[in-house]
Write an enzyme that holds these catalytic residues in place. Structure first.
Site, PDB file in Angstrom:
ATOM      1  N   PRO A  48      -3.049  -5.606 -13.378  1.00  0.00           N
ATOM      2  CA  PRO A  48      -2.441  -5.729 -12.028  1.00  0.00           C
ATOM      3  C   PRO A  48      -1.909  -4.555 -11.546  1.00  0.00           C
ATOM      4  O   PRO A  48      -1.354  -3.501 -12.302  1.00  0.00           O
ATOM      5  CB  PRO A  48      -1.428  -6.814 -12.214  1.00  0.00           C
ATOM      6  CG  PRO A  48      -1.228  -6.932 -13.534  1.00  0.00           C
ATOM      7  CD  PRO A  48      -2.413  -6.245 -14.468  1.00  0.00           C
ATOM      8  N   CYS A  49      -1.277  -4.690 -10.384  1.00  0.00           N
ATOM      9  CA  CYS A  49      -0.965  -3.400  -9.563  1.00  0.00           C
ATOM     10  C   CYS A  49       0.475  -2.910 -10.218  1.00  0.00           C
ATOM     11  O   CYS A  49       1.164  -3.937 -10.574  1.00  0.00           O
ATOM     12  CB  CYS A  49      -0.710  -3.712  -8.077  1.00  0.00           C
ATOM     13  SG  CYS A  49       0.893  -4.324  -7.550  1.00  0.00           S
ATOM     14  N   LEU A  50       0.893  -1.663 -10.200  1.00  0.00           N
ATOM     15  CA  LEU A  50       2.227  -1.463 -10.840  1.00  0.00           C
ATOM     16  C   LEU A  50       3.430  -2.082 -10.425  1.00  0.00           C
ATOM     17  O   LEU A  50       4.434  -2.156 -11.067  1.00  0.00           O
ATOM     18  CB  LEU A  50       2.428   0.134 -10.714  1.00  0.00           C
ATOM     19  CG  LEU A  50       1.213   1.014 -11.575  1.00  0.00           C
ATOM     20  CD1 LEU A  50       1.345   2.326 -11.279  1.00  0.00           C
ATOM     21  CD2 LEU A  50       1.410   0.750 -12.904  1.00  0.00           C
ATOM     22  N   SER A  51       3.499  -2.572  -9.216  1.00  0.00           N
ATOM     23  CA  SER A  51       4.681  -3.307  -8.530  1.00  0.00           C
ATOM     24  C   SER A  51       4.856  -4.599  -9.540  1.00  0.00           C
ATOM     25  O   SER A  51       6.123  -5.080  -9.322  1.00  0.00           O
ATOM     26  CB  SER A  51       4.520  -3.644  -7.285  1.00  0.00           C
ATOM     27  OG  SER A  51       4.147  -2.611  -6.334  1.00  0.00           O
ATOM     28  N   SER A  52       4.140  -5.109 -10.113  1.00  0.00           N
ATOM     29  CA  SER A  52       4.198  -6.394 -10.977  1.00  0.00           C
ATOM     30  C   SER A  52       5.113  -5.917 -12.275  1.00  0.00           C
ATOM     31  O   SER A  52       5.177  -7.018 -13.040  1.00  0.00           O
ATOM     32  CB  SER A  52       2.836  -6.858 -11.643  1.00  0.00           C
ATOM     33  OG  SER A  52       2.312  -5.724 -12.373  1.00  0.00           O
TER      34      SER A  52
END
Length: 268
Positions: free
Chosen positions: A174-178
């Site tokens: 999943p995207c790094l913001s997670s």
């Protein structure tokens, strides 16, 4: 329903569409969607990858290679969720603002190029998790063929393997913001710090992992059965030194191990 029947239903959805633009991240789900869409529609299917600081450069390279292997036309666009304070303030519904930006970018592109449908890689399991991004996609008319047919994550991998896709067992990314606890502001520098740390560990041979970031602390999550091996076989001083070069001050190891969606526990 048998797996063969589900695959036939998936093909039938694309046959009815006639043309489709796929929101394609390079993950195993959207890559299967791209593969089936291309098998049915040929060049009337287009895979589009959105690039922003929350996507690892390695993931973009993977997406390019996989699209080329499938043969599907592939286009890359930029999204600008980092310019939206509703996203960077990292609220519990952060994914809503990310997917809003994605589909607000993809939908005009689809209209301009004459594609009546935008489809994504949401699978049946995703519908049972806290995924505010799904709502944003739905509001903008996107379709999720895997979920429509009831194909689960495990079945995505099975079908991918049966179709001979070499990345069928690729770990979820999943995207790094997670990687950040809700409420902690997300910046480009923090995303890059986490990204570099994960790439470093992958190059050491550790694949299914997360580097969670909280303030100046990095918390490494590995599969529980790999923790002992990691401690015994890795030069921990080198890991600490590298992480500090990336910008962390403290480096910790999560003794519970990697678990998808762990940061959502605070919501319960």
């Amino acid at each position: 329903m048998m797996l063969v029947e589900k695959l036939e239903q998936l093909k039938a959805i694309f046959a009815q569409m006639n043309q489709a633009l796929i929101a394609y991240s390079g993950g195993v789900d959207s890559t299967l969607v791209a593969k089936v869409a291309y098998d049915v529609l040929g060049d009337r299917a287009l895979a589009v990858t959105a690039v922003s600081p929350s996507l690892l450069p390695e993931e973009l390279e993977d997406a390019k290679i996989q699209a080329a292997t499938i043969g599907i036309p592939h286009q890359i666009i930029a999204t600008h969720e980092m310019e939206n304070p509703n996203y960077t303030s990292n609220p519990v519904n952060r994914c809503y603002f990310c997917k809003s930006e994605l589909h607000d970018t993809l939908k005009p592109l689809a209209v301009e190029m004459g594609y009546p449908y935008v489809v994504d890689g949401v699978n049946a399991d995703d519908l049972h998790d806290y995924r505010p991004g799904i709502q944003a996609a739905k509001e903008r008319g996107a379709r999720s063929p895997l979920a429509e047919v009831g194909i689960t994550k495990a079945e995505v991998r099975q079908i991918s393997q049966q179709l001979g896709l070499p990345w069928w067992d690729k770990p979820a990314q999943p995207c790094l913001s997670s990687r950040f606890p809700y409420g902690e502001e997300i910046t480009v520098a923090k995303l890059q710090r986490v990204g570099r740390a994960e790439i470093f560990l992958r190059k050491l041979g550790w694949q299914n992992l997360r580097v969670r970031s909280e303030g100046d602390t990095a918390r490494i999550e590995l599969p529980p059965e790999k923790i002992k091996d990691f401690v015994l076989s890795t030069d921990l001083n080198t890991v600490v030194t590298k992480f500090q070069e990336f910008g962390f001050i403290y480096v910790t190891l999560d003794l519970e191990g990697y678990s998808s969606g762990k940061l959502n526990r605070v919501l319960k």
